[in-house]
Design an enzyme around this catalytic site. Structure first.
Site, short mmCIF file in Angstrom:
data_model
loop_
_atom_site.label_atom_id
_atom_site.label_comp_id
_atom_site.label_asym_id
_atom_site.label_seq_id
_atom_site.Cartn_x
_atom_site.Cartn_y
_atom_site.Cartn_z
CE LYS A 98 119.12 -30.71 95.71
NZ LYS A 98 118.54 -31.75 96.59
NE ARG A 110 113.05 -34.01 101.85
CZ ARG A 110 114.26 -33.61 101.43
NH1 ARG A 110 114.89 -32.64 102.08
NH2 ARG A 110 114.82 -34.15 100.38
CE1 TYR A 137 120.82 1.76 106.29
CE2 TYR A 137 121.05 -0.46 105.44
CZ TYR A 137 120.78 0.88 105.23
OH TYR A 137 120.46 1.32 103.97
CG MET A 194 119.16 -5.22 99.23
SD MET A 194 117.77 -4.31 98.55
CE MET A 194 116.59 -4.43 99.89
C1 LIG Z 1 119.60 -32.69 96.78
C2 LIG Z 1 119.45 -34.14 96.66
C3 LIG Z 1 120.56 -34.99 96.50
C4 LIG Z 1 121.98 -34.49 96.60
O1 LIG Z 1 122.32 -34.31 97.96
P1 LIG Z 1 123.80 -33.90 98.38
O2 LIG Z 1 123.84 -34.02 99.85
O3 LIG Z 1 123.96 -32.48 97.93
O4 LIG Z 1 124.71 -34.82 97.66
C5 LIG Z 1 120.33 -36.33 96.28
N1 LIG Z 1 119.08 -36.82 96.22
C6 LIG Z 1 118.00 -36.05 96.40
C7 LIG Z 1 116.65 -36.66 96.36
C8 LIG Z 1 118.13 -34.70 96.63
O5 LIG Z 1 117.05 -33.93 96.81
#
Ligand SMILES: *Cc1c(COP(=O)(O)O)cnc(C)c1O
Length: 414
Positions: free
Chosen positions: A39, A137, A271, A319
């Site tokens: 992802k 969640r 800055y 930036m």
């Molecule tokens: C991001 C994610 C993972 C991977 O988690 P890591 O800690 O990076 O291994 C696994 N399952 C779900 C549902 C996630 O959102």
């Protein structure tokens, strides 16, 4: 445009390291299949090349958050099982069904949308019911599970869906011994047991992320979903460093010094003048900034290797650039400033940057922006055998021999 020695900035992605990490993780969970979580553009490393490398090393599933990410992988030709889990109403259900993706379903609204899409598509959707075993969640609450499972079974009986998975996600797997871990495992077993009693026949049951894959064999079930460890980064300080875990960081981020100059004592830097030189010194200008994902919270603290020494971000990260105090050294313009990498060349790691910025290493690599080209090294497995690297190891977690620098360098498509 050809790859030149000097460039503004590059994120080098070592695909041999990624493959070695996948093999190491498979050795931790030998009875389970492995899903490489790619992802968010593979945590900033580039989704398609990383997905390909993960499959080459034995991953059999790919995972993304959004359906768009998963559809892009399929469109790029990636085969096999691809799962995505972060849906919002009106999402591309039909495209996902037609692309043979596995779709995470946390509630009735999603089940109804996917069933409707399957009816239109004329084929069953592969769905995986997600249980909230305590994360609070995504996922279905235990009290709503009976209804969700019941409706999924009815949709399955109608041929609209196939329930391919039952799954959940940990809250505190990066804190070994945390009481929520056992509680979530017990709840997961109950919710899976209930669904199976009612007649669900999942292909896979899964709950383990990277930390659980590394530390909790009883959580491996049929499939482990590894994200951060795939990229060679420790899931958290309590589990040790990447090296302690036998993982090799995949991303090296460097920039070329854009200016080196002498300045007198008492000179403000960047800055707000939050850094003022304490004596005559030299400053180096590093041409990356928060637009490139360098955290502004690392102003005054971020470590950078220049000319064999660790320097510190002097004053604010802007930036597009920041300065380091070179303490009188005068490396040439164009000298590499290495922000982070595996660490064995003396450079800091993403974990060091996380500490400097008060965040987690996940965020450090994931934030690196699209203005920084990804350059893939060690893309070809076969190069090793041809160059006398010997047989590759499998499942032992040993690393492949490093290819000579720059032999397999390719520009990314960005
Ligand atoms: C991001 C994610 C993972 C991977 O988690 P890591 O800690 O990076 O291994 C696994 N399952 C779900 C549902 C996630 O959102």
């Amino acid at each position: 445009m050809s790859e030149t020695a000097v460039a503004r900035a590059r994120a080098e992605i070592d695909l041999a390291a990624l493959r070695a990490n996948v093999r190491t993780l498979r050795a931790h969970a030998p009875a389970a299949a492995l899903m490489a979580v790619v992802k968010s553009d593979a945590y900033g490393h580039g989704a398609v090349p990383c997905a390909r490398a993960a499959l080459a090393a034995g991953a059999t599933w790919l995972g993304t958050a959004t359906p768009e990410e998963a559809l892009a992988l399929r469109a790029a030709g990636l085969p096999g099982r691809i799962m995505c889990w972060l849906w919002a109403p009106g999402g591309p259900w039909r495209e996902a069904v037609e692309a043979d993706l596995d779709l995470g379903v946390s509630g009735l609204w999603a089940l109804r949308e996917v069933a409707r899409a399957a009816r239109t598509a004329g084929r069953a959707a592969r769905i995986q019911l997600k249980a909230d075993t305590g994360l609070g969640r995504g996922g279905c609450q235990p009290g709503d599970w009976e209804e969700l499972v019941g409706e999924a079974l009815r949709a399955e009986a109608e041929g609209l869906v196939r329930v391919t998975g039952l799954w959940s996600h940990f809250a505190c797997a990066d804190e070994p011994g945390h009481p929520s871990i056992d509680a979530q495992l017990a709840r997961f077993r109950e919710m899976v047991g209930y669904a199976e009693e009612r007649g669900v026949r999942p292909e896979v049951r899964h709950i383990a992320n990277s930390p659980a894959t590394l530390t909790l064999p009883e959580a491996h079930f049929d499939l482990v979903r590894t994200g951060i460890a795939t990229y060679g980064i420790s899931p958290g300080p309590e589990l040790g460093t990447a090296a302690d875990l036998g993982l090799r960081p995949v991303m090296t981020l460097w920039a070329s010094l854009a200016l080196v100059k002498r300045v007198p004592a008492g000179h403000g830097v960047s800055y707000g003048h939050q850094y003022v030189t304490s004596g005559d010194t030299t400053l180096g200008l590093v041409p990356v900034g928060y637009a490139d994902g360098i955290p502004r919270h690392a102003s005054g603290t971020g470590p950078v290797l220049v000319g064999g020494k660790w320097r510190t971000v002097a004053g604010r990260v802007a930036m597009d650039q920041f300065a380091v105090d070179l303490g009188g050294d005068t490396p040439p313009v164009g000298e590499r400033a290495v922000l982070f990498g595996p660490g064995d060349g003396g450079e800091p790691t993403a974990e060091d940057w996380a500490q400097a910025a008060g965040t987690i290493a996940y965020e450090i690599v994931t934030r690196i922006g699209t203005r920084v080209p990804r350059v893939y090294v060690n893309e070809e497995q076969d190069g090793y055998a041809l160059s006398g690297g010997g047989p590759r190891t499998s499942g032992t977690g040993q690393r492949e021999p490093a290819a000579p620098d720059d032999t397999a360098v390719k520009r990314s498509g960005t």
